[in-house]
Scaffold this motif. Structure first.
Motif, PDB file in Angstrom:
ATOM      1  N   MET A 215       0.835  -1.196   0.000  1.00  0.00           N
ATOM      2  CA  MET A 215       0.000   0.000   0.000  1.00  0.00           C
ATOM      3  C   MET A 215       0.875   1.253   0.000  1.00  0.00           C
ATOM      4  O   MET A 215       1.840   1.360   0.741  1.00  0.00           O
ATOM      5  CB  MET A 215      -0.888  -0.004   1.245  1.00  0.00           C
ATOM      6  CG  MET A 215      -1.702   1.253   1.390  1.00  0.00           C
ATOM      7  SD  MET A 215      -3.441   0.866   1.629  1.00  0.00           S
ATOM      8  CE  MET A 215      -4.085   2.470   2.003  1.00  0.00           C
TER       9      MET A 215
ATOM     10  N   PHE B  30       0.614   5.130   0.770  1.00  0.00           N
ATOM     11  CA  PHE B  30      -0.303   6.033   1.462  1.00  0.00           C
ATOM     12  C   PHE B  30      -0.302   7.420   0.836  1.00  0.00           C
ATOM     13  O   PHE B  30       0.634   7.817   0.150  1.00  0.00           O
ATOM     14  CB  PHE B  30       0.062   6.111   2.945  1.00  0.00           C
ATOM     15  CG  PHE B  30      -0.364   4.881   3.693  1.00  0.00           C
ATOM     16  CD1 PHE B  30      -1.580   4.834   4.330  1.00  0.00           C
ATOM     17  CD2 PHE B  30       0.454   3.763   3.719  1.00  0.00           C
ATOM     18  CE1 PHE B  30      -1.985   3.694   4.993  1.00  0.00           C
ATOM     19  CE2 PHE B  30       0.066   2.613   4.380  1.00  0.00           C
ATOM     20  CZ  PHE B  30      -1.162   2.582   5.018  1.00  0.00           C
ATOM     21  N   GLN B  31      -1.378   8.135   1.168  1.00  0.00           N
ATOM     22  CA  GLN B  31      -1.590   9.462   0.593  1.00  0.00           C
ATOM     23  C   GLN B  31      -0.372  10.376   0.764  1.00  0.00           C
ATOM     24  O   GLN B  31       0.075  11.003  -0.168  1.00  0.00           O
ATOM     25  CB  GLN B  31      -2.816  10.090   1.259  1.00  0.00           C
ATOM     26  CG  GLN B  31      -3.298  11.328   0.577  1.00  0.00           C
ATOM     27  CD  GLN B  31      -4.643  11.784   1.148  1.00  0.00           C
ATOM     28  OE1 GLN B  31      -5.251  11.085   1.957  1.00  0.00           O
ATOM     29  NE2 GLN B  31      -5.088  12.931   0.734  1.00  0.00           N
TER      30      GLN B  31
ATOM     31  N   ALA C 247       3.683   8.244   4.212  1.00  0.00           N
ATOM     32  CA  ALA C 247       3.743   7.540   5.503  1.00  0.00           C
ATOM     33  C   ALA C 247       5.046   6.785   5.695  1.00  0.00           C
ATOM     34  O   ALA C 247       5.075   5.670   6.203  1.00  0.00           O
ATOM     35  CB  ALA C 247       2.539   6.602   5.680  1.00  0.00           C
ATOM     36  N   LEU C 248       6.163   7.383   5.269  1.00  0.00           N
ATOM     37  CA  LEU C 248       7.466   6.775   5.562  1.00  0.00           C
ATOM     38  C   LEU C 248       7.771   6.969   7.042  1.00  0.00           C
ATOM     39  O   LEU C 248       7.306   7.937   7.650  1.00  0.00           O
ATOM     40  CB  LEU C 248       8.551   7.440   4.712  1.00  0.00           C
ATOM     41  CG  LEU C 248       8.406   7.258   3.207  1.00  0.00           C
ATOM     42  CD1 LEU C 248       9.407   8.145   2.471  1.00  0.00           C
ATOM     43  CD2 LEU C 248       8.601   5.811   2.796  1.00  0.00           C
ATOM     44  N   PHE C 249       8.545   6.055   7.629  1.00  0.00           N
ATOM     45  CA  PHE C 249       8.907   6.187   9.034  1.00  0.00           C
ATOM     46  C   PHE C 249      10.009   7.230   9.157  1.00  0.00           C
ATOM     47  O   PHE C 249      11.124   7.025   8.666  1.00  0.00           O
ATOM     48  CB  PHE C 249       9.372   4.857   9.604  1.00  0.00           C
ATOM     49  CG  PHE C 249       8.342   3.780   9.469  1.00  0.00           C
ATOM     50  CD1 PHE C 249       7.066   3.961   9.988  1.00  0.00           C
ATOM     51  CD2 PHE C 249       8.625   2.617   8.801  1.00  0.00           C
ATOM     52  CE1 PHE C 249       6.101   2.988   9.844  1.00  0.00           C
ATOM     53  CE2 PHE C 249       7.662   1.632   8.659  1.00  0.00           C
ATOM     54  CZ  PHE C 249       6.400   1.831   9.186  1.00  0.00           C
ATOM     55  N   ASP C 250       9.715   8.340   9.820  1.00  0.00           N
ATOM     56  CA  ASP C 250      10.712   9.421   9.820  1.00  0.00           C
ATOM     57  C   ASP C 250      11.837   9.184  10.809  1.00  0.00           C
ATOM     58  O   ASP C 250      12.776   9.966  10.874  1.00  0.00           O
ATOM     59  CB  ASP C 250      10.068  10.798  10.009  1.00  0.00           C
ATOM     60  CG  ASP C 250       8.994  10.783  11.049  1.00  0.00           C
ATOM     61  OD1 ASP C 250       9.078   9.939  11.961  1.00  0.00           O
ATOM     62  OD2 ASP C 250       8.069  11.605  10.960  1.00  0.00           O
ATOM     63  N   SER C 251      11.743   8.085  11.589  1.00  0.00           N
ATOM     64  CA  SER C 251      12.861   7.769  12.481  1.00  0.00           C
ATOM     65  C   SER C 251      13.924   6.932  11.774  1.00  0.00           C
ATOM     66  O   SER C 251      14.939   6.602  12.368  1.00  0.00           O
ATOM     67  CB  SER C 251      12.333   7.004  13.701  1.00  0.00           C
ATOM     68  OG  SER C 251      11.673   5.834  13.285  1.00  0.00           O
ATOM     69  N   MET C 252      13.681   6.581  10.508  1.00  0.00           N
ATOM     70  CA  MET C 252      14.624   5.695   9.807  1.00  0.00           C
ATOM     71  C   MET C 252      15.102   6.343   8.507  1.00  0.00           C
ATOM     72  O   MET C 252      14.451   7.232   7.975  1.00  0.00           O
ATOM     73  CB  MET C 252      13.927   4.386   9.409  1.00  0.00           C
ATOM     74  CG  MET C 252      13.323   3.606  10.538  1.00  0.00           C
ATOM     75  SD  MET C 252      12.487   2.151   9.840  1.00  0.00           S
ATOM     76  CE  MET C 252      11.566   1.619  11.273  1.00  0.00           C
TER      77      MET C 252
ATOM     78  N   PHE D  98      12.391  -2.335   5.988  1.00  0.00           N
ATOM     79  CA  PHE D  98      11.550  -2.671   7.138  1.00  0.00           C
ATOM     80  C   PHE D  98      10.652  -3.899   6.942  1.00  0.00           C
ATOM     81  O   PHE D  98      10.687  -4.828   7.753  1.00  0.00           O
ATOM     82  CB  PHE D  98      10.709  -1.441   7.528  1.00  0.00           C
ATOM     83  CG  PHE D  98       9.839  -1.669   8.714  1.00  0.00           C
ATOM     84  CD1 PHE D  98      10.341  -1.511   9.992  1.00  0.00           C
ATOM     85  CD2 PHE D  98       8.520  -2.058   8.563  1.00  0.00           C
ATOM     86  CE1 PHE D  98       9.538  -1.727  11.106  1.00  0.00           C
ATOM     87  CE2 PHE D  98       7.711  -2.282   9.669  1.00  0.00           C
ATOM     88  CZ  PHE D  98       8.228  -2.123  10.937  1.00  0.00           C
TER      89      PHE D  98
ATOM     90  N   ARG E  18       9.019   0.793  -0.966  1.00  0.00           N
ATOM     91  CA  ARG E  18       8.724   0.030   0.257  1.00  0.00           C
ATOM     92  C   ARG E  18       7.542  -0.915   0.035  1.00  0.00           C
ATOM     93  O   ARG E  18       7.537  -2.042   0.527  1.00  0.00           O
ATOM     94  CB  ARG E  18       8.418   0.997   1.400  1.00  0.00           C
ATOM     95  CG  ARG E  18       8.215   0.301   2.726  1.00  0.00           C
ATOM     96  CD  ARG E  18       8.029   1.270   3.859  1.00  0.00           C
ATOM     97  NE  ARG E  18       6.764   1.975   3.776  1.00  0.00           N
ATOM     98  CZ  ARG E  18       6.347   2.861   4.681  1.00  0.00           C
ATOM     99  NH1 ARG E  18       7.113   3.156   5.713  1.00  0.00           N
ATOM    100  NH2 ARG E  18       5.194   3.467   4.544  1.00  0.00           N
TER     101      ARG E  18
END
Lengths: 262, 252
Positions: B86, B88-89, B92-97, B105, B154
């Motif tokens: 999926m 996302f709009q 929605a990447l993980f900003d801690s990585m 991931f 991803r």
């Protein structure tokens, strides 16, 4: 709306909220014990909760001990009981001030950060993304934070007790001129290891409260940056109050055990 | 026909008194790009969530390869979810990585790979969206378009059969929109067997990329056809939406 139904609505809302918090917390605790175990996440959180809080806890502890030495001297000096300064203050530190002040300091640093970080992940769909990749977000995000706080708060509390005791001893014997002989003898006589263990146990419970409330508020955040800010504030306020309320009840429950020994 | 598509049959979902989906019937052909258009708040995102198994339908069936996944238990549903990717709009990447870790991931979570194998898989996914040299960067160092590309990498890295896009071009400027459309098209063309489902209300983008278009309105599909059919339809509500007019059967 009439006042009675307003009160009713408020009570229903509060009960529902508490129910949701309980379910969330149960999921997070279950997530700690079941696989997959993400030790890397746990260690990272332990570093964040523990190591990075150490300096503020040490400074708070030292000055709390020092100021209580001065204040206790002010009171005890009036009836010639200055030799009891050390035992009195150290009892207060280990049993009460250590766990509570450590928790309140950590709450301001860690509880707020957890609510803000998870809340931001919620409103930017990062939590949905975890779910879409078949990862349980509660287990991934909340479980290591709660586990780390349960483990690290007692250690921080012990560090607070230690520097607090050093602070009061330094001020009492070096600044106020209390005779070190009776000072240390009375401290050894009055303070028991159980006082220290009891305080550490309490701080562990407080760590659980801080992390679970912070994570819950983060998960339930909504409405953009403003919503994250609101979630953070509510987390810190709710945890701070809960720590003090729960403290009273734990103390009442633990008290008979320490009375018996005397 | 049923082998060659995901088939949604009479899908219904309500939240309290609000009926969001009132019986959606739709065939999503395998190996093609299907775009579902419709006004904001017509249940498009709910449809995606139900399809991914993040939410359960109240009624109806989702048939994938003949199996009805709405009957599946949680564990089977988890397996189904692994067949989907999926985007996302807002990426929605993980900003801690880092970008690399973001793409790595899902592999780290679900596949036991040696570090070298993992790097090869991640770099291949990054290469397919033209981001190989940016893997070491933090997410906030990327532009909006690069983020979207990283999000596609991803979603693709575990080689899903179905790739879902939730309003991929909302809030992007026209040139960036064209770029993302091109990304969706080229991803589709370079990934054999992939089925893409795009949720959108961007008409220009829809006409550019869609092999099939369906319009969702008031919780039901009111139009199905090709992009060409869409431009030539007589359906009043569809026409109003396509042309973006205020007057017509759809009211605010």
């Amino acid at each position: 709306m009439n006042p009675i139904s307003a009160v009713g609505a408020w009570v229903l809302g509060a009960v529902e909220e508490f129910g949701q918090y309980t379910v969330f917390t149960a999921r997070a605790l279950w997530g700690i014990v079941r696989p997959p175990y993400r030790l890397r996440n746990l260690f990272r959180q332990m570093e964040f909760v523990g190591n990075q809080s150490l300096s503020i806890v040490l400074i708070t502890g030292a000055f709390t001990g020092m100021v209580f030495a001065v204040q206790t001297d002010f009171a005890f000096g009036r009836f010639g009981a200055r030799g009891l300064i050390g035992s009195t203050v150290v009892l207060a530190l280990t049993r009460e001030l250590g766990p509570v002040l450590t928790s309140l300091m950590v709450n301001g640093r860690v509880g707020s950060a957890m609510a803000a970080e998870i809340g931001t992940m919620r409103v930017t769909e990062q939590i949905d993304a975890l779910e879409s990749m078949a990862v349980d977000p509660v287990q991934y995000l909340a479980s290591p934070r709660i586990g780390a706080s349960i483990l690290m708060l007692p250690i921080l509390c012990a560090a607070f007790d230690l520097v607090g005791a050093l602070g009061v001893s330094y001020v009492a014997t070096q600044v106020l001129g209390v005779n070190p002989g009776p000072y240390y003898a009375r401290m050894e006589w009055f303070v028991d290891p159980d006082d220290i263990w009891g305080g550490m146990l309490k701080s562990s419970v407080f760590g659980f409260i801080i992390a679970s409330v912070g994570c819950y508020r983060g998960f339930t955040a909504s409405g953009g940056a403003e919503g994250v800010g609101r979630a953070t504030t509510r987390a810190v306020v709710a945890s701070g109050v809960a720590v003090l309320v729960v403290d009273y009840f734990i103390t009442v429950i633990l008290a008979p055990m320490s009375v018996n020994r005397a | 026909m049923s082998e060659g598509c995901i088939r949604l049959v009479n899908l219904q979902k309500r939240f309290g008194a609000q009926e969001v989906l009132r019986g959606v019937n739709l065939d999503v052909p395998i190996g093609k790009i299907t775009v579902v258009i419709g006004r904001s708040g017509t249940g498009k995102s709910v449809l995606l969530k139900i399809l991914m198994g993040l939410m359960r339908a109240d009624e109806g069936q989702i048939l994938i390869g003949g199996a009805n996944i709405t009957r599946f238990g949680d564990r089977e549903l988890l397996k189904v979810r692994n067949r989907f990717g999926m985007v996302f709009q807002h990426s929605a990447l993980f900003d801690s990585m880092s970008v690399f870790e973001n793409v790595a991931f899902p592999l780290r979570e679900h596949e036991r790979l040696r570090e070298r194998e993992l790097a090869a898989r991640v770099n291949a996914a990054l290469a397919s969206v033209g981001l190989v040299e940016h893997g070491h960067k933090d997410v906030h160092q990327l532009s909006g378009g690069m983020r979207k590309r990283a999000a596609v990498a991803r979603a693709l890295v575990r080689k899903p059969e179905f790739l879902l896009y939730d309003e991929p071009t909302t809030g992007l400027d026209p040139i960036m929109t064209a770029h993302v459309d091109e990304l969706i098209r080229s991803t589709q063309d370079s990934t054999p067997g992939l089925t893409s489902l795009v949720i959108s209300h961007d008409m220009a983008a829809t006409l550019r990329i869609a092999d099939k278009v369906a319009m969702l309105h008031e919780g039901a599909v009111i139009f199905e056809g090709t992009a060409e059919d869409l431009q030539n339809t007589d359906h009043a509500a569809v026409r109003q939406f396509v042309e973006g007019r205020l007057d017509g059967p759809i009211h605010l």
